[in-house]
Design a protein around this motif. Structure first.
Motif, mmCIF file in Angstrom:
data_model
loop_
_atom_site.group_PDB
_atom_site.id
_atom_site.type_symbol
_atom_site.label_atom_id
_atom_site.label_comp_id
_atom_site.label_asym_id
_atom_site.label_seq_id
_atom_site.Cartn_x
_atom_site.Cartn_y
_atom_site.Cartn_z
ATOM 1 N N LEU A 232 -2.006 -0.935 -9.477
ATOM 2 C CA LEU A 232 -3.295 -0.152 -9.636
ATOM 3 C C LEU A 232 -3.793 0.330 -8.080
ATOM 4 C CD1 LEU A 232 -4.935 -2.358 -12.181
ATOM 5 C CD2 LEU A 232 -4.491 -0.101 -12.573
ATOM 6 N N HIS A 233 -3.394 -0.408 -6.833
ATOM 7 C CA HIS A 233 -3.641 0.144 -6.035
ATOM 8 C C HIS A 233 -3.056 1.547 -5.478
ATOM 9 C CE1 HIS A 233 -5.772 -3.725 -4.515
ATOM 10 N NE2 HIS A 233 -4.895 -4.346 -5.114
ATOM 11 N N GLN A 234 -2.060 1.561 -5.770
ATOM 12 C CA GLN A 234 -1.309 2.929 -5.617
ATOM 13 C C GLN A 234 -1.586 3.979 -6.323
ATOM 14 O OE1 GLN A 234 1.053 0.058 -5.803
ATOM 15 N NE2 GLN A 234 1.065 0.046 -3.698
ATOM 16 N N LEU A 235 -2.145 3.700 -7.624
ATOM 17 C CA LEU A 235 -2.783 4.655 -8.821
ATOM 18 C C LEU A 235 -4.126 4.867 -8.310
ATOM 19 C CD1 LEU A 235 -1.767 2.972 -12.237
ATOM 20 C CD2 LEU A 235 -0.642 4.706 -10.751
ATOM 21 N N GLN A 236 -4.785 3.952 -7.705
ATOM 22 C CA GLN A 236 -6.145 4.316 -7.279
ATOM 23 C C GLN A 236 -5.948 5.426 -5.999
ATOM 24 O OE1 GLN A 236 -8.463 1.183 -4.999
ATOM 25 N NE2 GLN A 236 -10.279 1.764 -6.593
ATOM 26 N N ASP A 237 -5.202 4.904 -5.169
ATOM 27 C CA ASP A 237 -4.931 5.926 -4.018
ATOM 28 C C ASP A 237 -4.739 7.189 -4.251
ATOM 29 O OD1 ASP A 237 -5.532 3.961 -2.371
ATOM 30 O OD2 ASP A 237 -3.637 3.415 -1.636
ATOM 31 N N ALA A 238 -3.589 7.443 -5.612
ATOM 32 C CA ALA A 238 -3.217 8.794 -5.947
ATOM 33 C C ALA A 238 -4.584 9.369 -6.870
ATOM 34 C CB ALA A 238 -2.101 8.579 -6.921
ATOM 35 N N ARG A 239 -5.226 8.622 -7.368
ATOM 36 C CA ARG A 239 -6.406 9.310 -8.187
ATOM 37 C C ARG A 239 -7.451 9.865 -7.058
ATOM 38 N NH1 ARG A 239 -7.408 11.818 -10.676
ATOM 39 N NH2 ARG A 239 -9.121 11.265 -11.704
ATOM 40 N N LYS A 240 -7.575 9.303 -6.089
ATOM 41 C CA LYS A 240 -8.583 9.596 -5.107
ATOM 42 C C LYS A 240 -8.152 11.122 -4.357
ATOM 43 C CE LYS A 240 -10.669 5.203 -3.846
ATOM 44 N NZ LYS A 240 -11.059 4.106 -3.006
ATOM 45 N N ARG A 241 -6.634 11.178 -4.390
ATOM 46 C CA ARG A 241 -6.177 12.241 -4.022
ATOM 47 C C ARG A 241 -6.251 13.558 -4.986
ATOM 48 N NH1 ARG A 241 -1.276 13.118 -3.173
ATOM 49 N NH2 ARG A 241 -0.482 11.408 -3.971
ATOM 50 N N GLY A 242 -6.499 12.937 -6.261
ATOM 51 C CA GLY A 242 -6.752 14.377 -7.357
ATOM 52 C C GLY A 242 -5.522 14.296 -8.338
ATOM 53 N N VAL A 243 -4.572 13.485 -8.002
ATOM 54 C CA VAL A 243 -3.467 13.201 -8.821
ATOM 55 C C VAL A 243 -3.793 12.834 -10.515
ATOM 56 C CG1 VAL A 243 -1.314 12.312 -9.232
ATOM 57 C CG2 VAL A 243 -1.900 12.796 -6.844
ATOM 58 N N PRO A 244 -3.585 13.831 -11.296
ATOM 59 C CA PRO A 244 -3.611 13.238 -12.716
ATOM 60 C C PRO A 244 -2.905 12.401 -13.083
ATOM 61 C CG PRO A 244 -3.378 15.786 -12.279
ATOM 62 C CD PRO A 244 -2.828 15.120 -11.094
ATOM 63 N N ILE A 245 -3.104 11.672 -14.245
ATOM 64 C CA ILE A 245 -2.437 10.572 -14.592
ATOM 65 C C ILE A 245 -2.696 10.491 -16.153
ATOM 66 C CG2 ILE A 245 -2.015 7.991 -14.977
ATOM 67 C CD1 ILE A 245 -2.848 7.465 -12.015
ATOM 68 N N ILE A 246 -1.484 10.889 -16.746
ATOM 69 C CA ILE A 246 -1.322 11.183 -18.340
ATOM 70 C C ILE A 246 -0.847 9.735 -19.015
ATOM 71 C CG2 ILE A 246 -0.691 12.741 -19.975
ATOM 72 C CD1 ILE A 246 -0.769 14.958 -18.023
ATOM 73 N N THR A 247 -1.523 9.342 -19.796
ATOM 74 C CA THR A 247 -0.964 7.964 -20.395
ATOM 75 C C THR A 247 -0.715 8.290 -21.844
ATOM 76 O OG1 THR A 247 -2.198 6.733 -18.876
ATOM 77 C CG2 THR A 247 -1.510 5.567 -21.005
ATOM 78 N N PHE A 248 0.490 7.811 -22.416
ATOM 79 C CA PHE A 248 0.756 7.607 -23.817
ATOM 80 C C PHE A 248 0.756 6.415 -24.426
ATOM 81 C CE2 PHE A 248 1.937 12.120 -22.718
ATOM 82 C CZ PHE A 248 1.725 12.585 -23.622
ATOM 83 N N ASN A 249 0.054 5.629 -25.140
ATOM 84 C CA ASN A 249 0.119 4.331 -25.157
ATOM 85 C C ASN A 249 -0.653 4.352 -26.681
ATOM 86 O OD1 ASN A 249 1.025 1.740 -24.085
ATOM 87 N ND2 ASN A 249 -1.108 1.166 -24.708
ATOM 88 N N PRO A 250 -0.319 3.318 -27.700
ATOM 89 C CA PRO A 250 -0.768 3.288 -28.977
ATOM 90 C C PRO A 250 -2.285 2.684 -28.765
ATOM 91 C CG PRO A 250 1.452 2.504 -29.150
ATOM 92 C CD PRO A 250 1.201 2.814 -27.759
ATOM 93 N N LEU A 251 -2.274 1.690 -27.835
ATOM 94 C CA LEU A 251 -3.630 0.966 -27.652
ATOM 95 C C LEU A 251 -4.294 1.474 -26.513
ATOM 96 C CD1 LEU A 251 -1.905 -0.927 -29.405
ATOM 97 C CD2 LEU A 251 -3.315 -2.768 -28.603
ATOM 98 N N ARG A 252 -5.837 1.607 -26.652
ATOM 99 C CA ARG A 252 -6.323 1.941 -25.025
ATOM 100 C C ARG A 252 -6.346 0.729 -24.245
ATOM 101 N NH1 ARG A 252 -8.593 6.785 -25.082
ATOM 102 N NH2 ARG A 252 -9.752 6.276 -23.446
ATOM 103 N N GLU A 253 -5.676 0.408 -23.327
ATOM 104 C CA GLU A 253 -5.491 -0.566 -22.440
ATOM 105 C C GLU A 253 -6.837 -0.472 -21.453
ATOM 106 O OE1 GLU A 253 -4.447 -3.088 -23.589
ATOM 107 O OE2 GLU A 253 -2.394 -2.864 -24.680
ATOM 108 N N PRO A 254 -7.673 -1.580 -21.166
ATOM 109 C CA PRO A 254 -8.261 -1.178 -19.786
ATOM 110 C C PRO A 254 -7.719 -0.922 -18.702
ATOM 111 C CG PRO A 254 -9.130 -3.062 -21.176
ATOM 112 C CD PRO A 254 -7.673 -2.645 -21.545
ATOM 113 N N GLY A 255 -6.611 -1.644 -18.205
ATOM 114 C CA GLY A 255 -5.859 -1.302 -16.741
ATOM 115 C C GLY A 255 -5.520 0.081 -16.946
ATOM 116 N N LEU A 256 -5.379 0.728 -17.760
ATOM 117 C CA LEU A 256 -4.954 2.351 -17.902
ATOM 118 C C LEU A 256 -6.225 3.234 -18.059
ATOM 119 C CD1 LEU A 256 -1.755 2.042 -19.932
ATOM 120 C CD2 LEU A 256 -1.796 2.955 -17.460
#
Length: 771
Positions: A232-256
């Motif tokens: 999540l640290h790397q994902l947070q840094d990427a999101r702050k740079r404006g990198v989109p993250i697209i998730t495919f998962n049956p359940l809505r998981e809080p970590g995503l």
């Protein structure tokens, strides 16, 4: 780009950010529960540090420049679990029979504390009794010498170090067998097969550096919030740079969904958080191939339009023409695919899939992270190949910021394969081992995990050596397997704590207590260190920092060396005593066996951030049959051929881990992120399905597998819990739901148990049979 409502919408079960105060409270509670002294709790500051120890749970990458607190909630719980002040002494076993202990909950068995002395099962008293190490090794060696090596299984859980794993596989092969199944067989073997076929290596190609260079990330069937929270640290840094993250998962998981960094004062003292997923698509369980096909179809269609209108092409034609084979056949298949079928099987609309594809087409470099939601299906290998197809279309492999990223579980599950833990002789350097150690290794294929259990059912297995893990609890078809396990002549368990596999034992059974990686390991040559490989293919050193739980515990290398010595005797050319006393000697031999990756091993093992293993696909060198990256054309995008198509009462069950769990180890009975309390015997179900199946919240139901093989598989007492999950799909916890998973219900080609899609019926509600 603004976050879409699809991505930003919170989970109703846990409407808070992952991380934050909830994680800090959970870590503190774990330390208190395990009675970890303050001085021992400070070892967390050494966790995942270049001069400390690698986390004993997940295998996520260790950065060269770590945070002050380079551990997550899951990792801290795993550390507290090992550092517990509680002990299971020989006196404990004097008070409890094995039959009595079998009635204990799995959580209570491990929570009772660390094992302190070697134990042997005594049938007369139905108890484990204390024995000396020499007595245990002599008896184990004597028993093994009396068996046909082909009837003995050497199982590795994935937590053992590179040094231990190398010794273990060499022991097995000198003994005369390639029966080396491991936990990869249970989870990521579909990756090992699919990526190997597609790009020539069976592991992912990204490193932590790629997070800083990517323009887009996908997540498929991987719950980062509970399985690899440090990411999540790397994902947070990427999101702050404006990198989109697209998730495919049956359940809505809080970590995503969103993350509050516990190391950020601003995010801890304010409502601030980072939205993780910018698009969140709740794909139907078993709909991943269809979803991937839909995105590929949108990309190819956009490229066809661009070509017709003379616009810049969407596809990376240079990559496709120079680096791949099979594109035209795949493109023809994609063009002919029906959107109606794609929508029906994926559970997603064409608009959703085109929105994801549009984002993909705007990105110059994309990473595809995935987990067991991709691999644990009947078509798990196909899922991996389809994911590669998507990456190939725009050249997203072998360039900065791009590539497949299978996120592994156990802390060295990938590494043990790198040093020879495999049942497939073609994947082991047998000729090199033969010349290096002057023996003739067996050349016939060994048994993987599913094959080992099938052989056990047929009475063809005499003994199982368990290097960690809780195999009896993690296995499919438990109702059939446990009786066969009890018929084994010998079971040997190397472990830190008591678990179900020790209680469902063979005729002769040993429990050998080992040191945790967190603990100081001192041998005759001095303090020892070990190494492991992370999910990104980087090798790290690890040095224990805590006092051992017991003076009678032994290190894993020590135990493997002694078993080999007492079993092989003069047949072995290895000086096992020297190896057990100085692990640097083992690393020297690993470097001789695998010089491309492990040259100068002892000198490089403390490189901050680790040193990378040799992966030709990172440089667009393809070790495939064709010598190029290979597109794949599926025969069908139906992921589960065992699922009845015309049965309105049929449901598709997927098994899950909770936030207080690592594989079969259960730290607590609640699941904070999913709002579950009061026990793990629950069945997550959409409100629409609850209505159509005539059940209400908190009803107790019995679920039965849909199969016509003559065996009845049921789990009773599951409590209905409403949840945001696609219609027709339900979820329950692993390993509680394992009895519903037939041994034959596995992925084609890889034989990974298809635990993410089990066809079931609800056959009883509150004790009343359904009509």
């Amino acid at each position: 780009m603004a976050e879409s409502d699809n991505g930003a919408r919170k989970s109703a079960a846990y409407p808070y950010s992952s991380g934050g105060w909830g994680s800090l409270k959970a870590v503190a509670s774990a330390l208190v529960q395990e009675k970890v002294p303050l001085k021992d709790a400070t070892v967390l500051l050494k966790q995942n540090k270049p001069d400390g120890f690698a986390c004993v749970s997940c295998s996520w990458a260790k950065p060269a420049d770590p945070h002050m607190f380079e551990f997550c909630e899951s990792g801290a719980k795993a550390t507290a679990w090992d550092l517990t002040a509680k002990r299971m002494t020989p006196q404990f076993f004097e008070l409890h029979t094995v039959t009595q202990l079998e009635a204990w909950h799995d959580h209570d068995l491990e929570e009772a504390g660390r094992l302190t002395a070697p134990l042997r099962y005594d049938a007369a008293s139905d108890k484990y009794v204390c024995v000396s190490w020499e007595e245990a090794f002599e008896d184990i060696g004597r028993e093994l010498r009396g068996f046909d090596p082909k009837s003995v299984v050497f199982y590795a859980s994935g937590r053992a170090s590179l040094e231990t794993s190398y010794m273990f596989q060499l022991f097995a092969r000198m003994y005369g067998t390639n029966n080396l199944p491991d936990s990869s067989n249970m989870c990521h073997e579909s990756t090992s097969v699919g990526l190997k076929e597609a790009i020539g290596v069976g592991v992912g190609t990204i490193t932590l550096d790629d997070f800083e260079k990517t323009d887009l990330m996908f997540f498929f069937g991987q719950n980062v919030g509970t399985n690899s929270p440090r990411m999540l640290h790397q994902l947070q840094d990427a999101r702050k740079r404006g990198v989109p993250i697209i998730t495919f998962n049956p359940l809505r998981e809080p970590g995503l969904l969103q993350f509050s960094n516990p190391q950020s004062p601003v995010e801890m003292m304010t409502p601030a958080h980072t939205v993780i997923s910018t698009q969140y698509h709740q794909v139907k369980t078993g709909g991943d191939s269809a979803a991937l096909l839909g995105m590929c179809k949108a990309v190819v269609h956009a490229d066809d339009r661009a070509k017709e209108s003379g616009q810049p092409r969407i596809l990376d034609l240079e990559f496709i023409e120079q680096q791949t084979v099979g594109f035209e056949a795949f493109a023809d298949y994609v063009r002919a695919a029906s959107w109606d079928e794609i929508e029906r099987l994926s559970g997603l609309s064409r608009a959703d899939l085109e929105a994801a594809a549009d984002e993909y087409m705007r990105a110059n470099a994309a990473i595809a992270h995935y987990g067991m939601g991709i691999t644990q299906h009947r078509e798990g290998v196909q899922n991996v190949r389809m994911l590669c197809n998507l990456l190939f279309l725009r050249g997203n492999i072998g360039k900065p910021g791009a590539g497949p990223s299978p996120v592994r579980g156990h802390s060295n599950v990938q590494g043990q394969r790198t040093v020879g833990i495999t049942e497939k002789p073609e994947l082991a350097p047998l000729d090199k081992l033969a010349s290096q150690f002057h023996f003739e290794p067996p050349r016939e294929k060994g048994m993987n995990t599913v094959e080992a259990f099938q052989a056990m059912l047929e009475g063809k297995v005499n003994a199982v050596i368990n290097l960690g893990g809780n195999l009896v609890r993690s296995v499919p078809d438990r109702g059939r397997i446990e009786p066969a396990w009890r018929d084994l002549k010998l079971t040997v368990n190397v472990a830190t704590k008591l678990n179900r596999s020790h209680l469902v034992h063979g005729k002769k059974s040993y429990i050998l207590p080992c040191l945790s990686r967190i603990e100081i390991d001192t041998q005759e040559s001095g303090a020892q260190a070990v190494s492991m490989e992370d999910s990104t293919g980087c090798i790290h050193g690890s040095r224990g920092v805590a006092e051992p739980a017991s003076p009678d515990a032994r290190s894993e290398p020590y135990i493997v060396a002694q078993m080999a010595k007492y079993t092989l005797g003069d047949r072995s050319t290895v000086d096992w005593d020297r190896w057990r006393n100085d692990y640097a000697l083992v690393r020297d031999e690993i470097a001789k066996t695998y010089p491309e990756t492990f040259h100068d091993f002892n000198e490089r093992m403390w490189t901050p951030g680790g040193f990378p293993r040799d992966l030709p696909a990172r440089e667009r060198k393809w070790k495939t049959k064709s010598g190029k990256a290979e597109f794949f054309v599926p025969e069908s995008i139906v992921e589960d051929p065992d699922m009845p198509e015309r049965d309105p009462q049929a449901l598709r069950l997927m098994t899950l881990r909770s936030d207080s769990q690592f594989n079969t180890t259960i730290y607590g009975l609640d699941d904070r992120f999913r709002g579950i309390s009061g026990g793990r015997m629950v069945l997550l179900m959409s409100e629409a399905d609850m209505q159509s199946h005539g059940v209400k919240k908190d009803d107790r139901v019995t679920v039965q597998t849909i199969a016509d093989d003559g065996f009845e598989r049921r789990v009773a007492g599951l409590r209905i819990q409403p949840y945001d999950i696609p219609v027709g799909c339900i979820a329950g916890y692993y390993p509680e739901c394992n009895p519903l998973l037939p041994l034959w219900h596995h992925a084609k080609d890889s034989k990974v148990p298809a635990a993410k899609s089990i066809p079931v019926h609800i056959v009883e509600v509150n004790g009343t049979p359904r009509a």
